[in-house]
Design an enzyme around this catalytic site. Structure first.
Site, PDB file in Angstrom:
ATOM      1  N   HIS A   1       7.735  14.376  -8.360  1.00 56.33           N
ATOM      2  CA  HIS A   1       6.678  15.283  -7.914  1.00 56.33           C
ATOM      3  C   HIS A   1       5.383  15.012  -8.665  1.00 56.33           C
ATOM      4  CE1 HIS A   1       5.048  19.583  -7.408  1.00 56.33           C
ATOM      5  NE2 HIS A   1       4.790  18.885  -6.301  1.00 56.33           N
TER       6      HIS A   1
ATOM      7  N   ASP B   1      -7.621  -1.659  -0.206  1.00 51.10           N
ATOM      8  CA  ASP B   1      -8.138  -2.761   0.585  1.00 51.10           C
ATOM      9  C   ASP B   1      -8.057  -4.043  -0.258  1.00 51.10           C
ATOM     10  OD1 ASP B   1     -10.407  -2.791  -1.176  1.00 51.10           O
ATOM     11  OD2 ASP B   1     -11.585  -1.577   0.194  1.00 51.10           O
TER      12      ASP B   1
ATOM     13  N   ALA C   1     -11.717   1.348   1.995  1.00 51.90           N
ATOM     14  CA  ALA C   1     -10.441   1.619   2.668  1.00 51.90           C
ATOM     15  C   ALA C   1      -9.345   1.684   1.606  1.00 51.90           C
ATOM     16  CB  ALA C   1     -10.147   0.553   3.716  1.00 51.90           C
ATOM     17  N   ASN C   2      -9.374   2.763   0.851  1.00 46.51           N
ATOM     18  CA  ASN C   2      -8.444   2.994  -0.255  1.00 46.51           C
ATOM     19  C   ASN C   2      -8.024   4.451  -0.264  1.00 46.51           C
ATOM     20  OD1 ASN C   2      -9.022   0.315  -1.626  1.00 46.51           O
ATOM     21  ND2 ASN C   2     -11.049   1.251  -1.734  1.00 46.51           N
TER      22      ASN C   2
END
Length: 139
Positions: free
Chosen positions: A20, A28, A129-130
């Site tokens: 958890h 990217d 794009a991460n």
């Protein structure tokens, strides 16, 4: 042979070991990866595999309770942001939970990746794009 959708042994292993609030980063092709963090490099060439395909498969195996994005994605790559947010909304329905979405500066994002159990590098060549995915529990 493993029967599930996720076949990559290294990615499967990292997800299986998550507790958890543990986190992994999906990156990217250009995101710098801290030397002390496990690197799982899936990139073959520009665009392969693409970010959204990898995100889709990983989230079928991982319970997600929080996601962290660089705030720059909103202005520099709004199409990717829209795709990510749509995917997370659908994932909320599938998982029957609410996924908290947090934005921070790209510089802060890079620092936060140091705490990830692994950074999974895709062939994505679009900016910001991460995502950092924080593990939830299934009970």
């Amino acid at each position: 042979m493993k029967k599930g959708i996720l076949l990559n042994a290294n990615v499967t292993s990292v997800i299986a070991k998550l507790g958890h609030t543990d986190q992994i980063t999906l990156a990217d092709a250009g995101l710098p990866i801290y030397q002390g963090t496990e690197r799982i490099d899936l990139a073959i060439t520009q665009g392969l595999p693409d970010f959204m395909s990898v995100l889709s498969v990983i989230t079928q195996e991982m319970q997600v309770e929080k996601a962290i994005l660089a705030e720059e994605i909103s202005t520099i790559n709004p199409q990717m942001e829209a795709a990510i947010l749509a995917h997370l909304q659908q994932l909320e329905v599938t998982q029957n939970n609410t996924i908290e979405i947090i934005y921070c500066s790209h510089e802060r994002f890079k620092q936060l990746t140091h705490d990830s159990k692994a950074v999974i590098r895709t062939g994505e060549c679009s900016p910001f794009a991460n995502i950092i995915l924080c593990s939830g529990v299934t009970f």
